[in-house]
Motif scaffolding. Structure first.
Motif, PDB file in Angstrom:
ATOM      1  N   GLU A 293       0.817  -1.108  -0.036  1.00  0.00           N
ATOM      2  CA  GLU A 293      -0.209  -0.076  -0.106  1.00  0.00           C
ATOM      3  C   GLU A 293       0.818   1.023  -0.115  1.00  0.00           C
ATOM      4  N   SER A 295       0.665   5.661  -0.214  1.00  0.00           N
ATOM      5  CA  SER A 295      -0.055   7.089  -0.076  1.00  0.00           C
ATOM      6  C   SER A 295       1.054   8.132  -0.029  1.00  0.00           C
ATOM      7  N   ASN A 331      -5.359   5.937  -1.258  1.00  0.00           N
ATOM      8  CA  ASN A 331      -4.738   4.603  -1.004  1.00  0.00           C
ATOM      9  C   ASN A 331      -4.426   3.951  -2.405  1.00  0.00           C
TER      10      ASN A 331
END
Length: 410
Positions: A293, A295, A331
């Motif tokens: 993930e 961001s 995200n």
């Protein structure tokens, strides 16, 4: 006459104005030393045996110029400490000034060993030391016009400021994750960390939560001392946000970090408010399920897979106040494969001026370089990046702090 006081619990309410209850209770385990007015406490070039916290009265810290005139460096008031004593105590070196009580005074005498231990144990203690350096540095700098008239005083002032910043560097490095810890969490990696000044506005951060590895590369507003204070705030806040969390995502961490930074800096929607903050690339590696993930706040990441470079774009907003700060960060999810290479950079690398004619390095040149070196061992990649940056810079000054992180999936 110097006396030692036993009734120390009465100072708990005072200490809890500055420190946590747990730390305050540790502080009162140390002796209280009481001094009459106009007593010399510290003699220049002597060893400092304890870390003082004033709880009554005040103390002035001075230097003498070549004509034996007294130069006031600063006054130490209630719930403050002497930064020259702190530096000498922590470094096991000599006092670089002289201290006198202005009035009947008292202080807790904290052992040097315990003061160092608290730097790791208590956020409020680290904040106390960092804030004190910030305050004293401001006071020292404000006296520049006075001391600049005499060469001896300029040298003394510069040395004291440099010593203080050097110790701030030690504090900052103590907050960065050590290589020994990183090696236990990441399979294969490198970190290139090149501050523009003694201390840096860039930082890198790493933690393990619920068998997932969280990695961040951040670039704070400014560099040098102001940037370093922002970096310490960022590290401390990330530690608080991720502590004991079980269900989390990369964008949620950035959302929470932004709100906490805005609160800490007292930022609102006012146009006159400080725009201080930080850019960041934050990744969460789930090696069990082969998932990443990511961001980003202005900072993208690069992924190279089988000779193809993929850039995952960040959101165009910082960690801090912004016109779009009510929007959530994005995200991004990416599935991992063996031999994937991941890179994150602060903007100091691509913004470095050099070459002939002088211009910025730019991201296109960086991407081409990464494609040339991504198959090499990671320590060799780090060396190539550093050498390339130095060759490009040439005789130019380093433009900004530089941080580069590379991670290989094995």
């Amino acid at each position: 006459m110097i006396t030692e006081t036993n009734n120390k619990e009465i100072y708990l309410p005072l200490l809890e104005q500055k420190f946590s209850k747990e730390l305050s209770e540790e502080i009162i385990q140390f002796p209280i030393l009481e001094f009459p007015a106009k007593l010399m406490l510290g003699v220049e070039h002597t060893k400092v045996k304890f870390f003082p916290i004033v709880i009554k009265g005040s103390i002035r810290v001075i230097k003498f110029d070549s004509a034996k005139n007294e130069l006031l460096l600063y006054n130490v008031e209630k719930l403050e400490s002497c930064i020259l004593s702190i530096t000498a105590a922590m470094r096991d070196s000599y006092m670089q000034g002289v201290a006198f009580t202005n009035e009947p005074s008292a202080m807790f005498a904290i052992s040097n060993e315990k003061a160092s231990e608290w730097m790791q144990k208590y956020d409020c203690w680290r904040k106390f030391v960092v804030d004190l350096y910030d305050q004293r540095l401001g006071e020292l700098i404000n006296q520049h016009d006075v001391v600049s008239k005499q060469k001896d005083e300029i040298y003394i002032q510069k040395k004291e400021i440099t010593d203080s910043i050097n110790y701030a560097q030690r504090i900052q490095h103590a907050l960065l994750p050590p290589n020994e810890y990183i090696k236990t969490l990441l399979p294969d990696y490198f970190i290139l960390f090149k501050p523009k000044d003694i201390v840096s506005g860039d930082y890198y951060w790493l933690s393990q939560v619920d068998k997932k590895i969280i990695v961040a590369v951040a670039d704070c507003t400014g560099h040098g001392v102001p940037g370093a204070f922002m970096s310490m705030l960022g590290i401390s806040t990330l530690n608080q946000i991720t502590k004991n969390k079980i269900d989390f995502h990369a964008n949620n961490i950035l959302n929470d970090l932004r709100e906490q930074i805005k609160i800490s800096l007292r930022q609102s929607s006012s146009e006159s408010e400080s725009k201080d903050g930080m850019d960041m690339a934050l990744m969460i590696f789930d090696f069990k399920n082969n998932v990443l993930e990511y961001s980003g706040a202005y900072n993208s990441i690069y992924i190279i897979r089988k000779g193809q470079l993929i850039e995952i774009q960040p959101d165009r907003m910082p960690i801090g106040i912004h016109i779009n700060d009510k929007n959530d960060f994005t995200n991004n999810v990416f599935y991992l494969e063996k031999n994937d290479m991941f890179y994150a950079f602060s903007d100091g690398f691509v913004d470095q001026f050099g070459g002939n004619p002088t211009k910025k390095f730019m991201s296109r040149k960086l991407k081409h370089l990464l494609l040339e070196i991504y198959t090499k061992p990671l320590n060799e990649q780090e060396n190539i990046l550093e050498k390339t940056l130095e060759n490009w810079k040439g005789h130019n000054e380093q433009t900004d702090d530089v941080t580069a992180l590379g991670i290989k999936i094995i």
